[in-house]
Each structure stands twice: as C-alpha cells, then as structure tokens.
Design an enzyme around this catalytic site. Structure first.
Site, PDB file in Angstrom:
ATOM      1  N   GLU A 216       0.824  -1.206   0.000  1.00  0.00           N
ATOM      2  CA  GLU A 216       0.000   0.000   0.000  1.00  0.00           C
ATOM      3  C   GLU A 216       0.862   1.262   0.000  1.00  0.00           C
ATOM      4  O   GLU A 216       0.699   2.154  -0.827  1.00  0.00           O
ATOM      5  CB  GLU A 216      -0.904  -0.013   1.258  1.00  0.00           C
ATOM      6  CG  GLU A 216      -1.819   1.170   1.352  1.00  0.00           C
ATOM      7  CD  GLU A 216      -2.667   1.256   0.113  1.00  0.00           C
ATOM      8  OE1 GLU A 216      -2.392   2.140  -0.713  1.00  0.00           O
ATOM      9  OE2 GLU A 216      -3.592   0.454  -0.051  1.00  0.00           O
TER      10      GLU A 216
ATOM     11  N   ASP B 174       1.272   3.960  -3.161  1.00  0.00           N
ATOM     12  CA  ASP B 174       0.846   5.356  -3.017  1.00  0.00           C
ATOM     13  C   ASP B 174       1.981   6.323  -3.357  1.00  0.00           C
ATOM     14  O   ASP B 174       1.797   7.287  -4.102  1.00  0.00           O
ATOM     15  CB  ASP B 174       0.366   5.623  -1.573  1.00  0.00           C
ATOM     16  CG  ASP B 174      -0.914   4.875  -1.223  1.00  0.00           C
ATOM     17  OD1 ASP B 174      -1.603   4.419  -2.152  1.00  0.00           O
ATOM     18  OD2 ASP B 174      -1.219   4.742  -0.029  1.00  0.00           O
TER      19      ASP B 174
ATOM     20  N   SER C  55      -7.126   1.882  -4.050  1.00  0.00           N
ATOM     21  CA  SER C  55      -5.918   2.465  -3.472  1.00  0.00           C
ATOM     22  C   SER C  55      -5.064   3.196  -4.464  1.00  0.00           C
ATOM     23  O   SER C  55      -4.329   4.079  -4.114  1.00  0.00           O
ATOM     24  CB  SER C  55      -5.015   1.341  -2.986  1.00  0.00           C
ATOM     25  OG  SER C  55      -5.317   1.051  -1.703  1.00  0.00           O
TER      26      SER C  55
END
Length: 519
Positions: free
Chosen positions: A249, A253, A449
């Site tokens: 994650e 990002d 995400s």
C-alpha cells in the site's frame, strides 16, 4: 458527588465473531485522545454551507487563522487538563487546531476516569485487540465540551484497498499493465510536475524502502521527489519486507504520486491502525504547519458499521477542517464491491463516504497507443475484487448530489437517500494494473488504493499550475458537465453503471485537462 454523563455516540457493542480472551494489565500504560468541541461552531457552519455550495467568494483560511477562530477554546483545553490531573493522567501534547489533547496513563487510571472496562478480545480476521463495550462517561465539567474519547480500544477499523495481481492468468481478456505516467497520459493530465506542492499520504502500517523508490523513479526516467516520513503517535516508516502486506500500500501510493508529480514533496504520515491513530494522522496532516500539504491521499478505510458514531463524527469534523483550509482529500472507495465485505446487505466504506472528501472508485481500462479504447466498472468477481460504491447510511445527501439517483443491478433507479459514493474513478483492476516496485520486486497492483493517489497527483499538478490550491472540489466537479469520461458499463454487485453519476464510478474517470479547466 460527581455526575457522570454518557458520551453521545460512544456506545460499543461486542463485535460479531469476537470473544474476550483475557483481562488487561491494570498497570499497562496507554495513550488516549480527547477531542473537544469547536469554537464558534455556528459561524463555522455558515462558512461550510458556502463552501459546500461552491461559493467562489470563499477563500481558504490560513492554518493560523483557522486554529485561532475554529480550533479549541483555551478554557475547554484547560478543563480537560484539570480532569487529567485529577485522575493522575499526563498530558503528552495538545493541539488547539485539531482540538485534541493526548493523555497518557495506566489502564486502571483510564478505566476509572471514563468509567469503562477494557479487556483483550480476539477476532478471526482482525486478531487480538483491546476493546470495551457500552458507553464512555464524562463528568459534569466535560459534558458538552468533549466530543470524542479515542484510543481506549485499539481494534483496527480500516484495511488497505490494494490488490496484487494474482500469478495465474484469468479466463477473460489478456493482462496489461501501465506505469503511472502512462495512465496520466491516457487520462490527458495537464503538463507539470506539481512543484511547490506537498502531497500528504496517510498510512496505517508498513513502510517504503528508499532504494525501491530510487530505482523505480530512475527506471521511469522521472526526477526523484522529496519523500519525507512523518511519525504520528507510535507510528513510523517500518517496511516489513512483505510486498503483499501494508508495504504494498505504502509503496504504491508513494510511487504513483511521486512519478506523476515528481516536483512535489511527498509527506507520508505513519500511524497505527486504530480509530485514534487514523483520525490523529489525518488531523496532523491537515494542520501540519511545516509541510503544509495542499492535497491528501488516503487509501485505507472500512465499512461504516465498523465505526462508532463518535469516531465517525470526529473524523468527519477533521475532514470539514480540511475543506475550510483548502486542502483536497482523495479517498479510496474500497475493493469489495457494493457489500464492502460485510456479510449481508450493502455498505459504503468510510472515510470515503464523508461528504468532505473526493471518493475515488475503480475502472478496468483498455488502451491502444495513447488513447483509451474501452473503460468499464472494475469488477473481477468475488475473488478478484470490485470497486466500492453505494449510498451512505451515516451522512445525508450533500447539496451537490441533490437530485441524483443510483441504478440497481436490476436497472431500477432510486433517488439518493444519503451521500452517494464514489465521486470519481480511475483504473483500478489488477488485470489492467499499475507496474510498481515493492520490496525489490516488480509487481502489478490494482485496487481503488491506486485511484486516490492518481487523483491526488492530478490535483497537485493543477495546484502548481494555478499557484493556489483548488481546495474542496466536489461542488465544482458536479456542476461541470463532461469533465470526466462517463463509464456506462458494468456493475459492482448491487449497483450498475449508467449515464451520468452512478454508484460504481461516480462521475467517471478524469480528463485531466478538462478537470483543470473546470477548477
């Protein structure tokens, strides 16, 4: 005799599937946040009404002016400190802008101070956590002053919304992958690199390796952005070496934002996965006078029913502050379709269901050369994931969504009964995913995400070109016809795509130049 008042919205029921596995050690030290009411609430509400209506006359407040006018009143903070001293609790820090006081003490002291019983629970999916049932109580002097007490329990309310492409070949269609700059080009992002902007990213675990980032940006031929790690509470940049865990994650990002807006500073706020940690990290990012993010990306969340109403309101109130400060907050809408992973019925994911964020859903994208040939709702089946979307039960229909309807998978149109999610969308299927480098491994990742940082990077480019933040963009986006690519095919379970806004992909995926012109 001190009267105790139950704190509204603090009621906790025993979570389904969890059981008490032991008592807490009364001498164990923990930290707990107390959030107090806002000064000049009526004046603030009037300001928010103008912002929600998209009034062009409203200018974002400076962080200093905001803290002074709409932070906590000094006398309210003093009452909390007096209460803390009376119970032997230590004040670790206070933040008048975020209206919070962080207290430290033993479990025994907190149990007595707030009339709660803390126990160790175990749950088959979330593991062990410290929990409570019933309500939190506060004394007369804090009644009406305190809005939330967070951190007594530390059950994780959120999960990361990313999906790593499985190693097997799916039956339908061939797999492709894109680099984030290729996606930005397909979505016709305006030129620019976001220089002078700071993008805040909130993470509830995991970490990034600087070596991954260096080699990734070099492989794409983009300049390396300045990436800073900001520890919140006990959080810090701690890569575990497992790309399928939270590292996936965090790295996703940072690599998406950094490769599309390499001129921006990327500030990553690390905290623990608890409602206290999550709300505090978002507040810290919003009120950060050092890094001053103009846009924040959040790729974590959980079903609205996971949250107590005090947590939901405290979090939503922090996001309202972002809107007043001109900070755009982009949030992933979830990867488990219309159910958001709950066992029965439909739910939307929070914080994407807050009316003060840009909720980002997912699509499956086919391209030829530099143009998009086909784009549908992301739904790879129950095992593969699907975009979150639906209708909130916690928040009413915002002004800018009035008159809109959701379309059920059976084709029935229903006027919105609450905040509709998402607002916008972007490529999210792992089958057409993003090529990233995580823990030294080249990996293809999808999930909503990816869409929150994708939109955050677009906003950073627009802010840099404009020389000022676009701020809370929802009212403008909903008024501006045709700035998004309308997605009209596919479903996320219970909802179907349709012409115009829908509960799968919102207004659609970005045409970056048109979005920039509209803002």
């Amino acid at each position: 005799m001190v009267n105790k008042h139950p704190l509204p919205g603090s009621e906790r029921k025993a979570e389904e599937g969890s059981k008490v596995v032991g008592q807490c050690d009364p001498s164990e030290r923990i930290e707990v946040f107390v959030m107090v009411r806002r000064q000049q609430q009526a004046q603030f509400n009037a300001l928010m009404s103008r912002i929600e209506a998209g009034d062009p006359g409203v200018k974002p407040l400076s962080r200093e002016a905001f803290a002074k006018d709409y932070g906590a009143a000094p006398e309210d903070l003093a009452k909390v400190k007096t209460f803390a001293a009376a119970h032997g609790l230590t004040v670790v820090r206070e933040d008048p802008a975020a209206r919070s006081v962080l207290l430290s003490g033993t479990i025994a002291q907190f149990q007595s101070a707030f009339a709660v019983k803390l126990e160790h629970y175990e749950h088959h999916t979330t593991g062990q956590f410290r929990g409570r049932t019933g309500t939190i109580s506060v004394p007369d002097d804090l009644h009406g002053v305190v809005e939330a007490v967070l951190g007594l329990d530390n059950r994780p309310p959120a999960r990361p919304h990313f999906r790593i492409r499985p190693p097997f070949q799916p039956a339908k269609g061939h797999q492709v992958s894109f680099t984030p700059p290729q996606i930005a080009a397909l979505y016709q992002y305006p030129q620019g690199d976001g220089s002078g902007q700071c993008v805040g990213i909130v993470e509830l675990g995991g970490g990034y390796n600087t070596s991954d980032l260096k080699s990734y940006f070099a492989s794409l031929g983009v300049g390396s952005p300045t990436v800073k790690s900001v520890g919140v509470d006990q959080g810090s940049n701690q890569p575990s070496g497992d790309p399928s865990g939270p590292d996936g994650e965090v790295t996703l990002d940072v690599e998406i934002v950094g490769s599309i807006a390499p001129g921006a500073t990327v500030a990553v706020y690390f905290t623990q996965n608890s409602d206290a940690g999550f709300i505090d990290a978002v507040s810290r990012a919003i009120h950060d006078t050092t890094n001053k993010p103009s846009v924040i990306s959040i790729s974590w969340g959980g079903p609205e029913s996971n949250w107590t109403s005090q947590s939901l309101q405290a979090f939503n109130s922090a996001l309202q502050s972002a809107a007043a400060l001109g900070v755009t907050v982009c949030v992933a809408s979830g990867d488990s379709g219309s159910s958001d992973g709950v066992s029965s019925g439909n739910e939307v994911d929070f914080p994407s269901s807050s009316p003060y964020v840009l909720a980002c859903g997912g699509t499956n994208l086919t391209a030829s050369g530099t143009s998009i040939t086909h784009e549908v709702v992301w739904n790879d089946g129950s095992q593969g994931g699907a975009t979150g979307g639906g209708v909130s039960r916690a928040f009413p229909v915002p002004v800018w969504q009035q008159g809109l309807s959701s379309t059920s998978a059976k084709g029935v149109k229903m006027p919105l009964s609450g905040r509709g999610v998402p607002d916008v969308a972007g490529d999210a299927s792992p089958v057409t995913g993003y090529s990233v480098l995580i823990d030294g491994t080249q990996t293809v990742v999808g999930g909503t995400s990816a869409v929150a940082p994708l939109w955050a990077a677009l906003i950073a480019r627009i802010n840099a070109a404009k020389g000022q933040p676009v701020g809370f963009i929802n009212p403008k986006l909903y008024k501006a016809a045709g700035v998004c690519n309308d997605i009209t095919q596919g479903n996320n379970g219970s909802y179907e795509a349709s012409v115009g806004w829908d509960a799968c992909t919102g207004l659609g995926s970005p045409n970056g130049q048109k979005v920039a012109a509209a803002l």
